[in-house]
Design a protein around this motif. Sequence first.
Motif, PDB file in Angstrom:
ATOM      1  N   SER A 173       0.839  -1.214   0.000  1.00 42.05           N
ATOM      2  CA  SER A 173       0.000   0.000   0.000  1.00 42.05           C
ATOM      3  C   SER A 173       0.863   1.248   0.000  1.00 42.05           C
ATOM      4  CB  SER A 173      -0.904   0.078   1.230  1.00 42.05           C
ATOM      5  OG  SER A 173      -1.315  -1.164   1.642  1.00 42.05           O
ATOM      6  N   ILE A 174       0.302   2.300  -0.557  1.00 42.57           N
ATOM      7  CA  ILE A 174       0.999   3.583  -0.603  1.00 42.57           C
ATOM      8  C   ILE A 174       0.160   4.622   0.140  1.00 42.57           C
ATOM      9  CG2 ILE A 174       2.080   5.338  -2.069  1.00 42.57           C
ATOM     10  CD1 ILE A 174       3.290   2.579  -2.642  1.00 42.57           C
ATOM     11  N   ALA A 175       0.812   5.298   1.096  1.00 44.10           N
ATOM     12  CA  ALA A 175       0.123   6.314   1.892  1.00 44.10           C
ATOM     13  C   ALA A 175       0.714   7.694   1.623  1.00 44.10           C
ATOM     14  CB  ALA A 175       0.263   5.985   3.379  1.00 44.10           C
ATOM     15  N   MET A 176      -0.149   8.717   1.581  1.00 48.68           N
ATOM     16  CA  MET A 176       0.360  10.085   1.514  1.00 48.68           C
ATOM     17  C   MET A 176       0.434  10.640   2.935  1.00 48.68           C
ATOM     18  SD  MET A 176      -0.790  13.583  -0.390  1.00 48.68           S
ATOM     19  CE  MET A 176      -0.332  13.210  -2.061  1.00 48.68           C
ATOM     20  N   ASP A 177       1.652  10.926   3.349  1.00 52.15           N
ATOM     21  CA  ASP A 177       1.927  11.391   4.709  1.00 52.15           C
ATOM     22  C   ASP A 177       1.793  12.914   4.780  1.00 52.15           C
ATOM     23  OD1 ASP A 177       2.715  11.246   7.335  1.00 52.15           O
ATOM     24  OD2 ASP A 177       4.733  10.491   6.936  1.00 52.15           O
ATOM     25  N   ASP A 178       1.596  13.437   5.965  1.00 57.46           N
ATOM     26  CA  ASP A 178       1.584  14.889   6.197  1.00 57.46           C
ATOM     27  C   ASP A 178       0.600  15.614   5.293  1.00 57.46           C
ATOM     28  OD1 ASP A 178       3.616  14.176   7.885  1.00 57.46           O
ATOM     29  OD2 ASP A 178       5.216  15.036   6.667  1.00 57.46           O
ATOM     30  N   ASP A 200      -2.037  15.513   8.540  1.00 52.27           N
ATOM     31  CA  ASP A 200      -0.891  16.015   9.303  1.00 52.27           C
ATOM     32  C   ASP A 200      -1.280  16.389  10.735  1.00 52.27           C
ATOM     33  OD1 ASP A 200       2.032  16.864   8.886  1.00 52.27           O
ATOM     34  OD2 ASP A 200       1.135  18.517  10.025  1.00 52.27           O
ATOM     35  N   LYS A 201      -0.335  16.161  11.633  1.00 54.64           N
ATOM     36  CA  LYS A 201      -0.643  16.389  13.047  1.00 54.64           C
ATOM     37  C   LYS A 201      -0.926  17.855  13.382  1.00 54.64           C
ATOM     38  CE  LYS A 201       4.166  15.898  14.695  1.00 54.64           C
ATOM     39  NZ  LYS A 201       4.761  15.208  13.537  1.00 54.64           N
ATOM     40  N   ALA A 202      -0.487  18.767  12.528  1.00 55.47           N
ATOM     41  CA  ALA A 202      -0.783  20.185  12.769  1.00 55.47           C
ATOM     42  C   ALA A 202      -2.299  20.416  12.802  1.00 55.47           C
ATOM     43  CB  ALA A 202      -0.143  21.038  11.666  1.00 55.47           C
ATOM     44  N   ALA A 233      -5.390   9.678  11.240  1.00 56.12           N
ATOM     45  CA  ALA A 233      -5.038  10.926  11.921  1.00 56.12           C
ATOM     46  C   ALA A 233      -3.764  10.675  12.707  1.00 56.12           C
ATOM     47  CB  ALA A 233      -6.161  11.351  12.855  1.00 56.12           C
ATOM     48  N   GLU A 234      -2.741  11.495  12.494  1.00 50.96           N
ATOM     49  CA  GLU A 234      -1.503  11.326  13.259  1.00 50.96           C
ATOM     50  C   GLU A 234      -1.376  12.432  14.298  1.00 50.96           C
ATOM     51  OE1 GLU A 234       1.870  11.487  10.534  1.00 50.96           O
ATOM     52  OE2 GLU A 234       1.826  13.663  10.530  1.00 50.96           O
ATOM     53  N   GLY A 235      -0.677  12.138  15.377  1.00 50.98           N
ATOM     54  CA  GLY A 235      -0.461  13.143  16.411  1.00 50.98           C
ATOM     55  C   GLY A 235      -1.635  13.320  17.355  1.00 50.98           C
ATOM     56  N   VAL A 236      -2.435  12.270  17.554  1.00 52.01           N
ATOM     57  CA  VAL A 236      -3.572  12.355  18.480  1.00 52.01           C
ATOM     58  C   VAL A 236      -3.045  12.297  19.914  1.00 52.01           C
ATOM     59  CG1 VAL A 236      -5.762  11.307  19.192  1.00 52.01           C
ATOM     60  CG2 VAL A 236      -5.049  11.209  16.787  1.00 52.01           C
ATOM     61  N   GLU A 237      -3.283  13.365  20.639  1.00 44.87           N
ATOM     62  CA  GLU A 237      -2.739  13.457  22.006  1.00 44.87           C
ATOM     63  C   GLU A 237      -3.813  13.518  23.085  1.00 44.87           C
ATOM     64  OE1 GLU A 237      -0.082  16.795  22.129  1.00 44.87           O
ATOM     65  OE2 GLU A 237       1.511  15.747  21.051  1.00 44.87           O
ATOM     66  N   THR A 238      -5.015  13.941  22.703  1.00 41.44           N
ATOM     67  CA  THR A 238      -6.058  14.101  23.723  1.00 41.44           C
ATOM     68  C   THR A 238      -7.320  13.326  23.371  1.00 41.44           C
ATOM     69  OG1 THR A 238      -7.158  16.014  22.714  1.00 41.44           O
ATOM     70  CG2 THR A 238      -5.248  16.480  24.124  1.00 41.44           C
ATOM     71  N   GLU A 239      -8.058  13.020  24.425  1.00 42.80           N
ATOM     72  CA  GLU A 239      -9.348  12.341  24.290  1.00 42.80           C
ATOM     73  C   GLU A 239     -10.295  13.177  23.430  1.00 42.80           C
ATOM     74  OE1 GLU A 239      -9.693   9.543  26.694  1.00 42.80           O
ATOM     75  OE2 GLU A 239     -11.451   8.889  25.546  1.00 42.80           O
ATOM     76  N   GLN A 254      -3.442   7.469  15.350  1.00 43.98           N
ATOM     77  CA  GLN A 254      -2.059   7.221  15.777  1.00 43.98           C
ATOM     78  C   GLN A 254      -1.639   8.447  16.570  1.00 43.98           C
ATOM     79  OE1 GLN A 254       0.532   6.766  12.336  1.00 43.98           O
ATOM     80  NE2 GLN A 254       2.381   6.991  13.545  1.00 43.98           N
ATOM     81  N   GLY A 255      -1.035   8.242  17.722  1.00 43.82           N
ATOM     82  CA  GLY A 255      -0.586   9.384  18.498  1.00 43.82           C
ATOM     83  C   GLY A 255      -0.191   8.982  19.902  1.00 43.82           C
ATOM     84  N   TYR A 256       0.394   9.947  20.617  1.00 50.98           N
ATOM     85  CA  TYR A 256       0.893   9.675  21.961  1.00 50.98           C
ATOM     86  C   TYR A 256      -0.199   9.141  22.889  1.00 50.98           C
ATOM     87  CZ  TYR A 256       5.166  12.255  20.687  1.00 50.98           C
ATOM     88  OH  TYR A 256       6.328  12.673  20.100  1.00 50.98           O
ATOM     89  N   LEU A 257      -1.459   9.527  22.640  1.00 50.46           N
ATOM     90  CA  LEU A 257      -2.567   9.079  23.485  1.00 50.46           C
ATOM     91  C   LEU A 257      -2.662   7.558  23.522  1.00 50.46           C
ATOM     92  CD1 LEU A 257      -5.028  10.017  25.208  1.00 50.46           C
ATOM     93  CD2 LEU A 257      -6.387  10.013  23.107  1.00 50.46           C
ATOM     94  N   TYR A 258      -2.273   6.908  22.419  1.00 54.59           N
ATOM     95  CA  TYR A 258      -2.375   5.443  22.343  1.00 54.59           C
ATOM     96  C   TYR A 258      -1.020   4.764  22.237  1.00 54.59           C
ATOM     97  CZ  TYR A 258      -7.127   6.884  21.613  1.00 54.59           C
ATOM     98  OH  TYR A 258      -8.345   7.478  21.777  1.00 54.59           O
ATOM     99  N   GLY A 259       0.040   5.528  22.335  1.00 58.98           N
ATOM    100  CA  GLY A 259       1.368   4.928  22.319  1.00 58.98           C
ATOM    101  C   GLY A 259       2.395   5.758  21.586  1.00 58.98           C
TER     102      GLY A 259
END
Length: 289
Positions: A173-178, A200-202, A233-239, A254-259
């Motif tokens: 698979s090919i993903a477009m990041d950011d 993007d996490k921004a 979604a990348e960079g998920v930090e909060t509930e 994907q993010g610090y909230l889950y690892g």
Amino acid sequence: RAKHEGRSTFCWYTQDLDAEAQKRKEIEQGLVKALKFDQLKLKYQPQYALSDGSLKGYEALIRWEHPTKGMMRPDSFIPIAEDTGLIEDIGNWVLEQACREAALWPNSNRRVAINMSPAQFAAGDIQKRVARALQSSGLDPKRLEIEITESLLISNTDSVVHTLRQIRDMGVSIAMDDFGTGYSSLSYLSLFPFDKIKIDKAFIQDLGKEASTDAIVTSIVGLGRSLNVTITAEGVETEEQAILLRAAGCDLIQGYLYGKPDDVKVHETVQADMTAKIRSVKKTWATQS
Ligand code: C2E
Ligand code: MG
Ligand code: MG
Ligand code: MG
């Protein structure tokens, strides 16, 4: 202005340049050793499905265990590796290592995503390298995902699209990041049939703070729906971010909230707790609406 003053300013400028060049040279030489003496490591960050909380896979993120500076993050050395051409060897190492490690994971349903630099496509043999890494590791191509950014598609578009198609034809698979940070993320979606888009996490970090960001994220998710592309979604930090992403219909989080990026073993140990946590996000949202 005195001549002398101008000259001393100039001196400081070149000294700064020298220091900068020196630092880069050190990193370059250090990287050659890093490759030779196994100082590069892959850490893995989990990606969970918002629909049922299941753990779908991991993104491999490179780390350099520097003998004196400690653990170094990619932003401090990947750009230098790209400028000096070392990214080819490093990129090949990442590709082979990720395939080799993922093939040995106890759970053979998990996918592994790797990041690839545009410079890795310039050599012209990346599709062969991917095929070889899959073959020698025995990893099912369906478990491998390659993340690229739109900067790859800016130049040599035809040949890059051709190469990406060859890789995708193998089952990778090919993903477009950011996604959303570049100038024309949208136009690149029509150039190539991406399997996945990573917001993007921004944008994720402004969720719930700016109405316009909420609208943009919801629109990207909708776009994914109509194009049949999986949205991460990348960079998920909060509930709160997770709740809003759930409401928007985002597929993966994907993010610090889950690892944080870590060893797969660590994530597998807490996987059931994370699944429960994500399922409760769903409930929270359902009771709120
Ligand atoms: P990326 O591919 O967009 O990876 C996501 C970055 O966000 C990672 O930073 C990750 O650790 C960080 N992150 C994940 N969740 C959170 C969160 O909740 N909050 C915050 N603040 N950050 C989060 P990292 O590991 O430092 O990597 C930075 C970038 O370096 C990557 O961005 C990628 O572009 C590049 N990179 C990493 N590994 C490789 C590699 O093997 N090869 C190449 N070519 N580039 C790599
Ligand atoms: Mg990435
Ligand atoms: Mg990213
Ligand atoms: Mg990035």
